[in-house]
Design an enzyme around this catalytic site. Structure first.
Site, PDB file in Angstrom:
ATOM      1  N   ASP A 111       0.872  -1.313  -0.122  1.00 26.57           N
ATOM      2  CA  ASP A 111      -0.052  -0.045   0.096  1.00 26.57           C
ATOM      3  C   ASP A 111       0.799   1.210   0.028  1.00 26.57           C
ATOM      4  O   ASP A 111       0.403   2.298   0.073  1.00 26.57           O
ATOM      5  CB  ASP A 111      -1.002   0.066   1.223  1.00 26.57           C
ATOM      6  CG  ASP A 111      -0.345  -0.133   2.581  1.00 26.57           C
ATOM      7  OD1 ASP A 111       0.814  -0.136   2.601  1.00 26.57           O
ATOM      8  OD2 ASP A 111      -1.236  -0.145   3.543  1.00 26.57           O
ATOM      9  N   SER A 112       2.234   1.066   0.196  1.00 23.69           N
ATOM     10  CA  SER A 112       3.073   2.182  -0.158  1.00 23.69           C
ATOM     11  C   SER A 112       2.864   2.813  -1.613  1.00 23.69           C
ATOM     12  O   SER A 112       3.293   4.052  -1.793  1.00 23.69           O
ATOM     13  CB  SER A 112       4.582   1.517  -0.179  1.00 23.69           C
ATOM     14  OG  SER A 112       4.713   0.632  -1.046  1.00 23.69           O
ATOM     15  N   ASP A 119      -0.870  -6.284  -0.054  1.00 21.45           N
ATOM     16  CA  ASP A 119      -1.066  -5.673   1.092  1.00 21.45           C
ATOM     17  C   ASP A 119      -2.534  -5.731   1.310  1.00 21.45           C
ATOM     18  O   ASP A 119      -3.437  -5.390   0.166  1.00 21.45           O
ATOM     19  CB  ASP A 119      -0.635  -4.194   1.058  1.00 21.45           C
ATOM     20  CG  ASP A 119       0.743  -4.360   2.161  1.00 21.45           C
ATOM     21  OD1 ASP A 119       0.845  -4.858   2.865  1.00 21.45           O
ATOM     22  OD2 ASP A 119       1.310  -3.036   1.773  1.00 21.45           O
ATOM     23  N   LYS A 147      -0.888  -9.598   3.436  1.00 21.04           N
ATOM     24  CA  LYS A 147      -0.285  -8.680   4.536  1.00 21.04           C
ATOM     25  C   LYS A 147      -1.087  -8.122   5.205  1.00 21.04           C
ATOM     26  O   LYS A 147      -1.861  -7.262   4.530  1.00 21.04           O
ATOM     27  CB  LYS A 147       0.994  -8.352   4.011  1.00 21.04           C
ATOM     28  CG  LYS A 147       1.637  -7.521   5.110  1.00 21.04           C
ATOM     29  CD  LYS A 147       3.092  -7.158   4.854  1.00 21.04           C
ATOM     30  CE  LYS A 147       3.200  -5.919   3.924  1.00 21.04           C
ATOM     31  NZ  LYS A 147       2.640  -4.799   4.830  1.00 21.04           N
ATOM     32  N   GLU A 199      -1.392  -5.421   8.595  1.00 21.03           N
ATOM     33  CA  GLU A 199      -0.680  -4.776   9.666  1.00 21.03           C
ATOM     34  C   GLU A 199      -1.485  -4.879  11.103  1.00 21.03           C
ATOM     35  O   GLU A 199      -2.777  -4.438  10.959  1.00 21.03           O
ATOM     36  CB  GLU A 199      -0.742  -3.468   9.116  1.00 21.03           C
ATOM     37  CG  GLU A 199       0.583  -2.969   7.920  1.00 21.03           C
ATOM     38  CD  GLU A 199       0.530  -1.454   7.894  1.00 21.03           C
ATOM     39  OE1 GLU A 199       0.062  -0.513   8.792  1.00 21.03           O
ATOM     40  OE2 GLU A 199       0.885  -1.226   6.797  1.00 21.03           O
ATOM     41  N   GLU A 226       8.848  -4.156  11.042  1.00 25.67           N
ATOM     42  CA  GLU A 226       9.361  -2.789  10.443  1.00 25.67           C
ATOM     43  C   GLU A 226       9.677  -1.900  11.632  1.00 25.67           C
ATOM     44  O   GLU A 226       9.039  -1.871  12.659  1.00 25.67           O
ATOM     45  CB  GLU A 226       8.262  -2.389   9.840  1.00 25.67           C
ATOM     46  CG  GLU A 226       8.686  -0.896   9.122  1.00 25.67           C
ATOM     47  CD  GLU A 226       7.839  -0.435   8.206  1.00 25.67           C
ATOM     48  OE1 GLU A 226       7.988   0.898   7.547  1.00 25.67           O
ATOM     49  OE2 GLU A 226       6.751  -1.160   7.991  1.00 25.67           O
TER      50      GLU A 226
END
Length: 288
Positions: free
Chosen positions: A44-45, A83, A112, A114, A181
């Protein structure tokens, strides 16, 4: 033949660490395949490096699905992760499953998430449905407003204990991979050394099973890179063609043999530990 979780584990068993880069389009996926990158992350960067936003929060499931399909068509070898964007798995288990299924149908081999121990139920739900999961702990970009910016996490003992607990709970729930991270090196090392899942670091520790960087960062396109970033184009000789592929290849090689990250790319090492860093395990790993 495309990489699988099984082949990734065999690579690690043979003593080579795993390289991962973010990727958003087919042409770069082809070049990364040719350079030997093991894993591609549709992160999602893209909200920041592709869409020009100041955070990842506006990225949607459809955005990720679109870019995942591009990468799936462009690559033939690398393992492909996608993501789960902000808000796509928080409303209900049904919403979370719809989002994950959409990304898997677009071509992802793993999703993924978070978050911490609060995601245990979602991880179990996904694994039960046959959806491989990468847990993302430590610095969580989707929580940027809650944590007051992109700051190193786990510096206080209580926070370090919580992040370690998060990683352990999500692994026990079935996460096959844990991305760590933005934490002090000692905490990153502790997570890596106590985990049976595949650990991927970014601003964490060389002890992790692999490393990930945002593609634009490692190509030197970020004017204000984070400490954990290295520009892999800087020292390449000119005039040999294919500088982007050579940068990807250099990154893969330095990750594989433990040269990256060096001490300059991690947080919280003492002088003695920093002197021994760069693929060599410190004699006494720093406490988290």
């Amino acid at each position: 033949m495309r990489q699988t979780l099984s082949t990734l584990r065999k690579t690690l068993a043979n003593g080579r660490k795993l390289s991962m880069l973010t990727c958003y389009e087919a042409s770069f996926a082809q070049v990364m395949d040719a350079a030997g990158i093991d894993c591609l992350l549709v992160g999602d960067s893209l909200g920041m490096v592709v869409q020009g936003r100041d955070s990842t929060l506006a990225v949607t499931v459809e955005d990720i699905a679109y870019h995942t399909a591009n990468i799936a068509r462009g690559s033939r070898k690398a393992f492909l992760l996608a993501d789960m964007p902000f808000g796509s798995y928080h409303e209900s288990p049904a919403q979370a499953m719809r989002s994950a299924v959409r990304l898997m149908q677009a071509g992802a081999q793993m999703v993924k998430l978070e978050g911490g121990a609060e995601l245990e139920g979602i991880v179990r739900q996904f694994v039960h449905a046959g959806i491989p999961v990468c847990a993302h702990v430590g610095l969580l970009p989707q929580h940027v407003h809650a944590i007051g910016g992109f700051r190193v996490q786990g510096k206080a003992q209580s926070d370090a204990d919580r992040i370690l607990h998060d990683a352990q709970v999500l692994e026990a729930a079935g996460a096959a991979m844990v991305l760590v991270e933005g934490v002090p090196e000692g905490l990153g090392r502790r997570i890596a050394e106590t985990s049976h899942a595949i650990t991927i670091g970014i601003g964490a520790s060389v002890a992790c099973d692999g490393q990930v960087l945002v593609m634009q960062d490692m190509l030197g396109l970020n004017a204000s890179p984070a400490r954990f970033v290295k520009d892999f184009t800087k020292d390449l000789p000119a005039g040999e063609g294919g500088i982007i592929e050579r940068a990807f290849r250099q990154y893969a090689e330095e990750v594989a043999d433990g040269r990256f990250p060096a001490a300059a790319h991690v947080y919280g090492l003492s002088g003695d530990d920093a002197a021994a860093y760069g693929g060599q395990r410190p004699a006494t790993p720093p406490a988290a």
